[in-house]
Design a protein around this motif. Structure first.
Motif, PDB file in Angstrom:
ATOM      1  N   LYS A 277       0.804  -1.221   0.000  1.00 41.92           N
ATOM      2  CA  LYS A 277       0.000   0.000   0.000  1.00 41.92           C
ATOM      3  C   LYS A 277       0.838   1.271   0.000  1.00 41.92           C
ATOM      4  CE  LYS A 277      -3.836  -2.278   2.376  1.00 41.92           C
ATOM      5  NZ  LYS A 277      -4.742  -2.257   3.557  1.00 41.92           N
ATOM      6  N   SER A 278       2.165   1.113  -0.040  1.00 48.66           N
ATOM      7  CA  SER A 278       3.036   2.286   0.052  1.00 48.66           C
ATOM      8  C   SER A 278       3.103   3.080  -1.248  1.00 48.66           C
ATOM      9  CB  SER A 278       4.450   1.852   0.469  1.00 48.66           C
ATOM     10  OG  SER A 278       5.018   0.987  -0.499  1.00 48.66           O
ATOM     11  N   ILE A 279       2.820   2.430  -2.384  1.00 48.91           N
ATOM     12  CA  ILE A 279       2.865   3.116  -3.678  1.00 48.91           C
ATOM     13  C   ILE A 279       1.451   3.109  -4.265  1.00 48.91           C
ATOM     14  CG2 ILE A 279       3.983   3.234  -5.924  1.00 48.91           C
ATOM     15  CD1 ILE A 279       6.234   1.536  -4.799  1.00 48.91           C
ATOM     16  N   ARG A 280       0.834   4.252  -4.297  1.00 49.36           N
ATOM     17  CA  ARG A 280      -0.590   4.351  -4.619  1.00 49.36           C
ATOM     18  C   ARG A 280      -0.955   3.752  -5.975  1.00 49.36           C
ATOM     19  NH1 ARG A 280      -4.270   9.904  -4.371  1.00 49.36           N
ATOM     20  NH2 ARG A 280      -6.252   8.890  -4.925  1.00 49.36           N
ATOM     21  N   LYS A 281      -0.171   4.098  -7.011  1.00 43.85           N
ATOM     22  CA  LYS A 281      -0.575   3.667  -8.353  1.00 43.85           C
ATOM     23  C   LYS A 281      -0.422   2.166  -8.571  1.00 43.85           C
ATOM     24  CE  LYS A 281       3.793   4.671 -10.765  1.00 43.85           C
ATOM     25  NZ  LYS A 281       4.392   5.431 -11.893  1.00 43.85           N
ATOM     26  N   TYR A 282       0.314   1.485  -7.681  1.00 47.52           N
ATOM     27  CA  TYR A 282       0.461   0.031  -7.779  1.00 47.52           C
ATOM     28  C   TYR A 282      -0.507  -0.712  -6.857  1.00 47.52           C
ATOM     29  CZ  TYR A 282       4.834   0.571 -10.414  1.00 47.52           C
ATOM     30  OH  TYR A 282       5.778   0.879 -11.368  1.00 47.52           O
TER      31      TYR A 282
END
Length: 297
Positions: A277-282
């Motif tokens: 969940k640390s990288i929004r677009k992924y």
């Protein structure tokens, strides 16, 4: 009494853990086979043979070992029957008649394009010899540029000139990678840092198969790719040492895993949804390998 106890512990340790060592050779030519993918069936334990065909694998009991190499039949064998030398049989394939025409190299088409600056998520193998694959579907417009010219792959390496292998697979009825469309290793070399690694295919005269094909990245568990790093567990200050085998491969977020497969524990599986969940677009997307393919006539 203490000496007897120490001897018993040593004996138990030797029984529990055994070091499997062997050299893998071609059963016909007796030449050594480099970069063989080696897995313990149904377990996350594996390694790769080095440039001399040598490998070592530590086991805690008798296992089924799977050996996979481009141009050779996959072999399954119990660990206790592996001796100092292991032979793999070459694949015998009937090739269709190939007509090679002179290439004008006047047209090019690039598919699967990515922007290096937009990618900040990578897939790495840790200590197991993973293979991760991306499917390229055939389209009628490729008729004008039917030959594979080059691959561009986003790599990130913590060591200098880490090596990885490219496997080019056909596709079976289940949509899985199966059967090679090129029967030799294609070795890529990733420079240190975040780089776009280019691999020239132009001299191989490979035509885009009408059923489509997979470009697969195979991580090599060899000493020159080994990287050690320090890390700490959450809630602890104690420094631990981790090991990875370089390089990591960049990924782009995808809505479906239809075109993305990974070989794990000796079996092909579709990639799983990203729960980082640390990288929004992924977030809640599927990680697809950042691979561009350039076609030419």
């Amino acid at each position: 009494m203490k000496k007897l106890l120490a001897i018993l512990i040593l004996l138990i340790s030797n029984i529990s853990f055994s070091q499997l060592k062997s050299v893998i050779i071609d059963s016909d030519t007796k030449e050594k086979i480099p970069y063989v993918n080696i897995w313990v069936e149904n377990e996350n334990i594996g390694t790769t043979s080095n440039e001399k065909g040598e490998f070592e694998l530590q086991l805690d009991s008798q296992k089924i070992i799977i050996f996979s190499a481009i141009g050779f039949q996959t072999k399954k064998i119990t660990s206790d029957s592996i001796k100092n030398v292991l032979e793999l049989k070459p694949l015998i394939t009937e090739l269709d008649e190939i007509i090679i025409n002179s290439k004008k190299l006047s047209q090019e088409l690039t598919i699967g394009e990515f922007k290096k600056s937009k990618i900040n998520n990578y897939f790495a193998c840790g200590t197991q010899p993973w293979i991760s694959a991306k499917f390229f579907e055939y389209k009628a417009k490729y008729e004008k540029t039917p030959y594979l010219k080059k691959l561009r792959i986003l790599t990130k390496s913590d060591v200098k000139n880490s090596k990885f292998n490219i496997r080019l697979y056909g596709v079976n009825k289940k949509g899985e990678p199966e059967n090679y469309i090129y029967n030799e290793n294609i070795i890529g070399i990733a420079k240190k840092g975040k780089k776009t690694t280019e691999i020239d295919l132009s001299e191989l005269n490979i035509e885009f198969p009408e059923k489509g094909f997979f470009v697969a990245i195979e991580w090599l568990i060899v000493e020159e790719n080994r990287h050690e790093y320090n890390y700490t567990m959450q809630g602890s200050r104690k420094k631990l040492i981790g090991t990875s085998y370089e390089p990591a491969i960049g990924t782009v977020p995808a809505e479906t895993n239809e075109n993305s497969w990974r070989l794990n524990q000796g079996k092909w599986r579709k990639v799983w949804k990203n729960n980082d969940k640390s990288i929004r677009k992924y977030r809640n997307k599927y990680n697809q390998l950042a691979i561009e393919l350039t076609l030419t006539n």
